[in-house]
Design a protein around this motif. Structure first.
Motif, PDB file in Angstrom:
ATOM      1  N   LEU A  15      47.374  49.000  45.242  1.00  0.00           N
ATOM      2  CA  LEU A  15      46.811  48.202  46.344  1.00  0.00           C
ATOM      3  C   LEU A  15      47.138  48.886  47.655  1.00  0.00           C
ATOM      4  O   LEU A  15      46.321  48.888  48.590  1.00  0.00           O
ATOM      5  CB  LEU A  15      47.343  46.769  46.315  1.00  0.00           C
ATOM      6  CG  LEU A  15      46.757  45.856  45.242  1.00  0.00           C
ATOM      7  CD1 LEU A  15      47.522  44.534  45.185  1.00  0.00           C
ATOM      8  CD2 LEU A  15      45.264  45.603  45.468  1.00  0.00           C
ATOM      9  N   ARG A  51      35.993  45.859  45.582  1.00  0.00           N
ATOM     10  CA  ARG A  51      36.089  44.468  45.108  1.00  0.00           C
ATOM     11  C   ARG A  51      36.473  44.390  43.637  1.00  0.00           C
ATOM     12  O   ARG A  51      37.325  43.586  43.238  1.00  0.00           O
ATOM     13  CB  ARG A  51      34.771  43.730  45.370  1.00  0.00           C
ATOM     14  CG  ARG A  51      34.845  42.256  45.071  1.00  0.00           C
ATOM     15  CD  ARG A  51      33.730  41.438  45.731  1.00  0.00           C
ATOM     16  NE  ARG A  51      32.478  42.109  45.899  1.00  0.00           N
ATOM     17  CZ  ARG A  51      31.359  41.829  45.210  1.00  0.00           C
ATOM     18  NH1 ARG A  51      31.360  40.882  44.290  1.00  0.00           N
ATOM     19  NH2 ARG A  51      30.239  42.480  45.449  1.00  0.00           N
ATOM     20  N   MET A  54      40.173  45.239  43.164  1.00  0.00           N
ATOM     21  CA  MET A  54      41.041  44.116  43.520  1.00  0.00           C
ATOM     22  C   MET A  54      40.909  42.969  42.528  1.00  0.00           C
ATOM     23  O   MET A  54      41.904  42.295  42.212  1.00  0.00           O
ATOM     24  CB  MET A  54      40.735  43.649  44.941  1.00  0.00           C
ATOM     25  CG  MET A  54      41.251  44.632  45.981  1.00  0.00           C
ATOM     26  SD  MET A  54      41.028  44.024  47.647  1.00  0.00           S
ATOM     27  CE  MET A  54      39.441  44.713  48.051  1.00  0.00           C
ATOM     28  N   ASN A  55      39.715  42.759  42.019  1.00  0.00           N
ATOM     29  CA  ASN A  55      39.525  41.696  41.033  1.00  0.00           C
ATOM     30  C   ASN A  55      40.282  41.974  39.738  1.00  0.00           C
ATOM     31  O   ASN A  55      40.613  41.031  39.006  1.00  0.00           O
ATOM     32  CB  ASN A  55      38.042  41.463  40.754  1.00  0.00           C
ATOM     33  CG  ASN A  55      37.411  40.492  41.736  1.00  0.00           C
ATOM     34  OD1 ASN A  55      38.096  39.732  42.413  1.00  0.00           O
ATOM     35  ND2 ASN A  55      36.092  40.530  41.815  1.00  0.00           N
ATOM     36  N   LEU A  58      43.501  40.217  40.120  1.00  0.00           N
ATOM     37  CA  LEU A  58      43.302  38.774  39.961  1.00  0.00           C
ATOM     38  C   LEU A  58      43.003  38.416  38.513  1.00  0.00           C
ATOM     39  O   LEU A  58      43.486  37.397  38.000  1.00  0.00           O
ATOM     40  CB  LEU A  58      42.176  38.300  40.884  1.00  0.00           C
ATOM     41  CG  LEU A  58      42.417  38.527  42.375  1.00  0.00           C
ATOM     42  CD1 LEU A  58      41.158  38.186  43.180  1.00  0.00           C
ATOM     43  CD2 LEU A  58      43.617  37.746  42.869  1.00  0.00           C
ATOM     44  N   PRO A  69      44.016  32.529  40.013  1.00  0.00           N
ATOM     45  CA  PRO A  69      43.343  32.925  41.253  1.00  0.00           C
ATOM     46  C   PRO A  69      41.861  33.174  40.995  1.00  0.00           C
ATOM     47  O   PRO A  69      41.507  33.800  39.994  1.00  0.00           O
ATOM     48  CB  PRO A  69      44.060  34.217  41.649  1.00  0.00           C
ATOM     49  CG  PRO A  69      44.511  34.798  40.348  1.00  0.00           C
ATOM     50  CD  PRO A  69      44.822  33.607  39.466  1.00  0.00           C
ATOM     51  N   ASP A  72      37.054  37.430  43.519  1.00  0.00           N
ATOM     52  CA  ASP A  72      36.208  37.566  44.700  1.00  0.00           C
ATOM     53  C   ASP A  72      34.782  37.820  44.237  1.00  0.00           C
ATOM     54  O   ASP A  72      34.508  38.832  43.585  1.00  0.00           O
ATOM     55  CB  ASP A  72      36.683  38.727  45.579  1.00  0.00           C
ATOM     56  CG  ASP A  72      37.884  38.371  46.428  1.00  0.00           C
ATOM     57  OD1 ASP A  72      38.318  37.206  46.409  1.00  0.00           O
ATOM     58  OD2 ASP A  72      38.382  39.266  47.133  1.00  0.00           O
ATOM     59  N   ARG A  85      41.676  41.280  52.480  1.00  0.00           N
ATOM     60  CA  ARG A  85      41.711  40.834  51.078  1.00  0.00           C
ATOM     61  C   ARG A  85      42.806  41.552  50.298  1.00  0.00           C
ATOM     62  O   ARG A  85      43.470  40.952  49.464  1.00  0.00           O
ATOM     63  CB  ARG A  85      40.351  41.045  50.408  1.00  0.00           C
ATOM     64  CG  ARG A  85      39.316  40.036  50.814  1.00  0.00           C
ATOM     65  CD  ARG A  85      39.770  38.598  50.533  1.00  0.00           C
ATOM     66  NE  ARG A  85      40.009  38.371  49.125  1.00  0.00           N
ATOM     67  CZ  ARG A  85      40.932  37.536  48.623  1.00  0.00           C
ATOM     68  NH1 ARG A  85      41.702  36.833  49.426  1.00  0.00           N
ATOM     69  NH2 ARG A  85      41.093  37.404  47.324  1.00  0.00           N
ATOM     70  N   ILE A  89      45.675  39.564  48.349  1.00  0.00           N
ATOM     71  CA  ILE A  89      45.904  39.759  46.916  1.00  0.00           C
ATOM     72  C   ILE A  89      47.319  40.277  46.678  1.00  0.00           C
ATOM     73  O   ILE A  89      47.989  39.862  45.727  1.00  0.00           O
ATOM     74  CB  ILE A  89      44.823  40.672  46.308  1.00  0.00           C
ATOM     75  CG1 ILE A  89      43.476  39.912  46.314  1.00  0.00           C
ATOM     76  CG2 ILE A  89      45.189  41.122  44.898  1.00  0.00           C
ATOM     77  CD1 ILE A  89      42.271  40.763  46.006  1.00  0.00           C
ATOM     78  N   THR A  92      49.536  37.296  46.780  1.00  0.00           N
ATOM     79  CA  THR A  92      49.411  36.534  45.533  1.00  0.00           C
ATOM     80  C   THR A  92      50.189  37.230  44.419  1.00  0.00           C
ATOM     81  O   THR A  92      50.918  36.580  43.664  1.00  0.00           O
ATOM     82  CB  THR A  92      47.926  36.386  45.135  1.00  0.00           C
ATOM     83  OG1 THR A  92      47.231  35.702  46.187  1.00  0.00           O
ATOM     84  CG2 THR A  92      47.767  35.631  43.833  1.00  0.00           C
ATOM     85  N   LEU A  93      50.065  38.534  44.346  1.00  0.00           N
ATOM     86  CA  LEU A  93      50.778  39.307  43.336  1.00  0.00           C
ATOM     87  C   LEU A  93      52.288  39.179  43.514  1.00  0.00           C
ATOM     88  O   LEU A  93      53.034  39.044  42.545  1.00  0.00           O
ATOM     89  CB  LEU A  93      50.346  40.771  43.404  1.00  0.00           C
ATOM     90  CG  LEU A  93      50.977  41.727  42.413  1.00  0.00           C
ATOM     91  CD1 LEU A  93      50.616  41.349  40.981  1.00  0.00           C
ATOM     92  CD2 LEU A  93      50.527  43.159  42.720  1.00  0.00           C
TER      93      LEU A  93
END
Length: 170
Positions: A15, A51, A54-55, A58, A69, A72, A85, A89, A92-93
């Motif tokens: 990330l 996207r 990153m998904n 999630l 979560p 996106d 974003r 994320i 969240t992680l």
């Protein structure tokens, strides 16, 4: 090291790479129109490369991290939004405790939008599906930005390795 801690560390590192890529695009003055660029006609555009990468984080948290979560679904419209974003994320992680992740042997039953179905263990899901997809889409974002003239090198992709660097005498 357990698979969850391994995956979480990998996600954090990469990330960071995604954030550096988006920052480099901003610094290079690459316009938002670059988000629609593709390496080939049948490949996702740059925006979707970011996207989907990153998904994957999630998706992992939802499949084996005992979190829920939402993925996106909406397109990102700027590199600034992509960076926001990534930060969200990453937060969240950071809140995901690897001790609460599914047992490595627990079953993951994954059906893709095209109807292909995979049944595997939680550890196999991370190793064989999530991480390869994550790296693939990070790499595609890197390649698209390089093609657009953004100055990036190998150390931009693996900047997290700087903490392991030892200067050697020639």
């Amino acid at each position: 090291m357990d698979y969850a801690t391994f995956a979480q560390g990998t996600f954090v590192n990469m990330l960071g790479t995604l954030d550096r890529l988006a920052a480099a695009a901003e610094e290079a003055g690459i316009g938002e129109e670059a988000l629609s660029l593709r390496l080939a006609d049948d490949m996702f555009p740059l925006e979707l490369q970011f996207r989907v990468a990153m998904n994957q984080v999630l998706l992992a948290l939802g499949q084996v991290g005992n979190m829920a979560p939402p993925l996106d679904a909406d397109s990102y419209t700027s590199f600034a939004q992509i960076r926001e974003r990534i930060a969200a994320i990453a937060a969240t992680l950071a809140a995901a405790d690897p001790a609460t992740w599914a047992s490595p042997e627990d079953t993951v039953d994954l059906t893709l939008p095209n109807g292909v179905r995979f049944v595997m263990s939680a550890a196999e899901d991370i190793r064989d599906w999530i991480l390869p997809n994550f790296y693939f889409h990070v790499t595609m974002a890197y390649a698209l930005l390089r093609r657009e003239g953004v100055t990036l090198g190998k150390m931009d992709f693996v900047a997290h390795m700087a903490c392991h660097r030892i200067e050697c005498e020639p």
